[in-house]
Design a protein around this motif. Structure first.
Motif: not given
Length: 210
Positions: A130-143
């Motif tokens: 889920v974290r990396v998916f967020g990054g893949s669509i241009g969002l900041a990755q959430s930890f």
């Protein structure tokens, strides 16, 4: 600072920077350090499955902490030490997933609940997805948690140390079982919180574009 880098306060500690400098001088690459995290996790969980009492619990707890140190220093050698590589992002993610799975699946087998161990490992892997998916669509990755990697490893470490006492006094492993349940449930909750965070970011971006 890289917005997709896990925030860790320890990076600013003097001892961490000192060890980073030593690793750089020894010509160790971040990728080698990342792979070492798998080795430490594997040694620790093998020890626990051989002996789920005092010795195995302590060795596994040590293995977890060494794994976490590798996770700290691979990034520091790469960024602060200037040793980034073209495939560094691959080594930054894959060894983490392997180490997590080894520890959680292995914990399940060590206490006689392999199905729960596999479920916890799957849930932990999904938090990263889920974290990396967020990054893949241009969002900041959430930890965010409640059961991010450092939280999972903290719960498991504390449970292992307490298990050394429980196993000695009562020859049981209820605390390890409780810890595994907490990790599994917490990882599912983390998937939900991170997914909701992605949804909020997407809605916020949509409002800005309007």
């Amino acid at each position: 600072m890289d917005e997709n880098r896990r925030p860790i306060k320890t990076r600013s500690a003097r001892w961490a920077r000192y060890i980073t400098d030593l690793l750089v001088k020894r010509d160790l690459s971040p990728n080698q350090i990342s792979v070492a995290s798998i080795v430490f996790a594997l040694i620790g969980i093998i020890a626990l499955n051989i002996d789920n009492g005092v010795i195995g619990s302590i060795l596994c707890a040590i293995g977890i902490q060494l794994r976490l140190l590798c996770n700290l220093f691979d990034g520091m050698v790469a960024i602060e030490g200037g040793r980034k590589s073209d495939i560094g992002s691959l080594y930054n993610e894959f060894p983490d997933r392997i180490a997590d799975s080894l520890l959680l699946v292995g914990l399940g087998y060590a206490i006689g609940y392999p199905d729960l161990g596999w479920f916890a490992a799957l849930a932990a892997a999904l938090t990263a997805y889920v974290r990396v998916f967020g990054g893949s669509i241009g969002l900041a990755q959430s930890f965010i948690g409640p059961m991010a990697k450092q939280h999972r490893m903290a719960v498991m470490t504390v449970a292992l140390l307490l298990n050394a006492v429980e196993a000695t006094l009562y020859a049981s492993h209820y605390l390890l079982l409780i810890a595994l349940i907490i990790i599994a449930a917490g990882s599912v909750a983390t998937c939900v919180t991170r997914t909701l965070a992605i949804a909020r970011q997407l809605k916020g971006a949509a409002h800005v574009d309007q």
